[in-house]
Design an enzyme around this catalytic site. Structure first.
Site: not given
Ligand code: ADP
Lengths: 222, 582, 75, 75
Positions: B46, B92
């Protein structure tokens, strides 16, 4: 003389700048009224704009009504000063008991954002004086708690006294009697759920709301 | 710690043996737990883009109007009259799969702060959503309905309250997203050309100020979590999910814009995944300086937080600013005025390290550049077998429908084609009064107050196409966005993207990623629309397999005269209908 | 500090769409035989004395037009 | 029918912006000396038996990710 219109700013207000822009388009002077200051800076009229004051936490408007500036707005209103509450501003004025009733959650339980045709029921308020009685304005609504509620007696009284100022032609939220806006007994305080400031600029394709924002100039003879 | 516990520890933190050895080599000593935590969050997929960084270099980034390409919090392109737009898209997906309302809400909140970090006022949000099928009575369909309902509520709940209009997006249903929905949010901000900020710490002795919310144990190790495949086990990691507070975000926006207007900031950075660690180490690495953080100076929501928890907490609605020491009081007066936490939590130093102090003692110290420079993995691009096994379809052999009217109605009623008004009516699309063309058209058109200029924006993605033909699908995605903007009368100028893919460690996933990037790049080169920002979300897999490779493209176009735009719909009886193109 | 629990609920007769929605959702989850459902608010706070609690409820925590409240000291 | 009262509140440690906002508002109303404030939900429902109540809480009335609940039969 330039009319000075105060716009309250609470933490979480988010239509304050839009209201200022619309007021400026009418030729009046917008004046920011910061929530923490108990000072109306000598304005001629007050708009309590939309948004999510204090995040709408607890109940929309419940916390904002106790902000320092609201004490002054209440005094101004009692003295007959023109006050307009838009959306969250309507919720704040209802919580402050400057307007009767309450705004409950939409019956759909959803936030609703759309254009709704509304009928102007009364032109004898400082915020509808530039409209024609019975005319239809197509106005944007954008709210989660716009479902107007008052007990039977209050509703009957509002209707009898001609205090329903704006009525939905297509009810978006379950409001009693399709009420989109009401006024105070003295008629100087008006609360409406639709957002006139969003349809006040020719660049955005409609000026339907400018009639409401600019009405206060008519009353003041500007 | 003996060797076995060490291995257990770094494995639990998501680091591989190879990565641990690399850390030992870089540091020349064994890291302590805090230092290991810093590496683990910064070297997660990430934050570190371990699998995608080498591939992302393929994107064309330059263009006449580009003021800021990839590498900052958002890309920036010039619009005209001294105005520029900053924009970026972010995923998300994992948080939304686990806790759809808060996952989507904090997704919107996070991307808004990225735009704010450029110094821009956020003026538009878009949301690109993918869900499994919602029709029918199966538990799966009902779960998908729940995800759809809550994700949309979450985007609206945050965007509406924070006062940024949601002006566009997409909703697409396909079985490959069942259990792994995609929630990509894009934000566009408006800024004067001369005011564009970079997230670069400079000036030894300058102060590091934390602005916004108090820090809690939210999303500890969330960045590592986002890089995991979804499994039964991730259900038990639920406490990772953060809660958003749009009210505080609104104050953060107004406060930071005021601080910038008053010229009080040297630099600004949002706190996203990996919290203070990523913001501070990135600012330090970019500025070629060190940063010292005193964890005991960070205002906490919960008692007893360890320094490492403070360093990697992902509590929302926080920004990190670098200020000159003599601006301290002015800055703190303003944070107070907006009802926010404002705390001096550290300083810029010349040692090049991210150094963590607690009660005056150093509890960990790592050169910032090591943290910012995760190892990357390049793999062989192997064409997957499934592509050769796809059934050939001859459109001419499909039977003609008995009734064309019925077929048309059926098509119009299908979930992927029918009107999405039930979604976008839950979004305030007009707050800020700049929205010229609202949702329901090919693209949203926004004006820039006080000028004749405007910009248009649309998002598009073609998962199934990319599955069947990754390169062609990637190209077609860009072309679709380009057409959407053209149709509305805008000149497309630049692109942001969010690459939603499966596990890149599997050959199929890596191939899809590489080929889609190639396809997007080819289209962007041909059209002159550089990629100026983006985000990658990998490991979108459930027990049942990977999602369709789904790069989402967000494209921005400019209008010199915003009043000259086209809208959908036939206007007058008797007008001619013309088809342009093939 | 005293721990006070305040319960706020819609006044009888006031439309409670949230309650209705919960009631409507239960059968689909296999929960039958549910009567009325009402959704209100729970507020838990620590105060130094119980003197002011009623005033807080009247002025802030509940809206007298649409809601009723009760409170008790729980710890 | 049994009357059941369910209290749902934010889990400890989870951000409770509503509670914070109320806490922040009380001093302005002249109520000083208030400690923590938490805002949650009150659900009152009529059921035929208490058998299913816990499952209802887990599956619908509370969000186990962010909230905890308790319930009791009150009538
Ligand atoms: N999730 C969403 N959020 C906001 N607007 C949306 C969303 N989904 C669809 N829309 C809007 O609905 C309209 C139609 O969307 P879509 O069917 O994807 O358009 P098209 O197929 O023409 O690209 C567009 O204006 C789009 O912005």
């Amino acid at each position: 003389m330039t009319l000075r219109v105060g716009i309250t700013v609470f933490p979480g207000s988010n239509c304050d700048r839009d209201a200022m822009h619309a007021v400026a388009l009418t030729g009046a002077e917008p004046v920011e009224l910061w929530h923490a200051d108990a000072d109306l800076k000598g304005v001629d009229a007050v708009i309590v704009p939309g948004g999510f004051s204090y995040g709408d936490y607890l109940r929309p408007g419940a916390i904002a009504r106790f902000a320092n500036v609201m004490g002054e707005v209440e005094r101004f209103a009692r003295e007959g000063g023109p006050v307009l509450g838009v959306c969250n501003g309507f919720q704040v004025l209802a919580e402050a008991h400057l307007l009767p009733g309450a705004l409950l959650q939409n019956t759909s339980l959803r936030f609703v954002s759309r254009r709704v045709p509304c009928r102007v029921e009364r032109t004898d308020t400082p915020w509808t004086a530039a409209c024609e009685a019975g005319e239809t304005l197509t106005l944007p609504v954008a709210h989660n708690e716009g479902n107007y509620f008052a007990d039977e007696r209050t509703l009957a009284r509002l209707e009898d006294e001609g205090r329903v100022v704006l009525r939905y032609l297509e009810n978006p939220n379950g409001s009693a009697n399709d009420i989109a806006g009401v006024c105070s007994e003295g008629r100087n305080v008006v609360g409406i759920m639709p957002h006139p400031e969003r349809v006040s600029d020719p660049d955005l394709g409609s000026e339907a709301g400018l009639k409401i924002i600019s009405s206060v100039l008519v009353g003041a003879g500007v | 710690m003996d060797e076995l516990t060490i291995r257990d520890t770094y494995t639990a933190l998501g680091l591989s043996d190879f990565e641990y050895d690399r850390i030992l080599e870089l540091m020349g000593r064994a890291p302590n737990y805090l230092e290991l935590s810093l590496f683990s969050v910064m070297w997660s997929e990430h934050c570190g883009y371990k699998n995608s960084r080498p591939l992302l270099g393929r994107f064309p980034n330059d263009g006449e109007r580009v003021l800021q390409g990839p590498g900052e919090n958002a890309g920036v392109v010039e619009v005209g009259d001294g105005w520029a737009v900053a924009f970026k898209m972010e995923s998300h997906n994992h948080p939304s799969a686990v806790e759809p309302y808060e996952g989507a809400a904090t997704g919107a909140g996070g991307i808004i702060r990225d735009i704010l970090a450029m110094g821009a006022r956020p003026v538009a949000l878009l949301d690109s959503l993918r869900f499994g099928p919602t029709e029918g009575d199966s538990p799966e369909a009902s779960r998908n309905r729940y995800l759809l309902r809550e994700v949309v509520r979450g985007i609206g709940g945050y965007g509406n309250a924070v006062g940024v209009p949601t002006v566009g997006g997409e909703v697409v249903f396909d079985a490959s997203y069942s259990g792994n929905p995609l929630v990509n949010a894009m934000c566009v901000g408006l800024i004067r050309v001369e005011d564009v900020l970079t997230a670069r710490a400079t000036g030894e002795g300058n102060l590091v100020v934390l602005i916004g919310s108090k820090t809690g144990r939210d999303g500890i190790h969330g960045a590592t979590f986002a890089s995991d495949e979804l499994s039964e086990e991730s259900e038990s990691k639920r406490s990772n999910v953060q809660v958003g507070d749009p009210f505080t975000e609104k104050m953060v926006i107004e406060c930071c814009l005021k601080l910038l207007e008053e010229g009080l900031l040297v630099s600004l950075q949002d706190l996203g995944a990996a919290g203070i660690t990523s913001s501070a180490s990135e600012m330090a690495a970019k500025g070629g300086v060190g940063i010292e953080i005193e964890t005991d100076k960070v205002p906490l929501r919960e008692s007893g937080m360890e320094p490492w928890e403070v360093m990697i907490s992902e509590s929302q609605e926080r920004m990190l600013a670098i200020i000159e020491p003599d601006k301290r009081d002015e800055v703190l007066v303003l944070t107070e005025r907006y009802g926010l936490v404002g705390a001096v939590v550290g300083r810029v130093a010349d040692h090049g390290e991210l150094r963590v102090l607690h009660d005056g003692e150093t509890v960990g110290s790592v050169p910032a550049e090591y943290l910012a420079d995760a190892p990357t993995y390049e793999r062989e691009v192997v064409r997957p077998e499934y592509l050769d096994e796809l059934p050939e379809v001859d459109l001419n052999k499909l039977p003609e429908p008995e009734s064309f009217n019925e077929a048309l109605l059926k098509l119009l009623a299908s979930p992927n084609i029918r009107s999405k008004h039930s979604v976008y009516e839950q979004y305030d699309s007009e707050v800020q009064t700049n929205t010229v063309v609202r949702p329901g058209a090919d693209a949203a058109v926004m004006r820039i107050k006080g000028t004749r200029h405007g910009f248009a924006v649309a998002t598009d993605g073609r998962g199934r196409h990319c599955y069947l033909d990754p390169r062609g699908g990637g190209t077609a995605t860009v072309l679709e966005a380009y057409r959407n903007l053209s149709c509305i009368g805008a000149e497309p100028v630049a692109v942001t993207d969010c690459l939603n893919f499966g596990n890149p460690e599997k050959p199929d996933g890596y191939f899809q990623l590489a080929e889609c990037i190639e396809g997007i790049s080819l289209a962007c080169e041909a059209l002159g629309t550089p990629v100026v920002s983006g985000n990658v979300s990998l490991y979108n897999e459930t027990e049942r397999g990977a999602i369709h490779p789904t790069p989402i493209v967000g494209m921005v176009g400019v209008l010199d005269d915003v009043s000259k735009h086209a809208t959908l719909g036939f206007k007058r009886e008797g007008d001619m209908v013309i088809v342009v193109g093939d | 500090m005293l721990k006070v629990r305040v319960l706020v609920r819609p006044k009888p007769g006031i439309l409670d769409p949230q309650g209705e929605a919960v009631k409507g959702a239960l059968p689909a989850l296999g929960f039958e035989g549910v009567g009325t459902v009402h959704v209100g608010r729970l507020i838990e706070l620590e105060v130094e004395s119980e003197r002011d609690v009623d005033a807080m409820c009247r002025r802030l925590l509940a809206n007298p037009t649409t809601e009723e409240y009760e409170w008790e000291v729980v710890g």
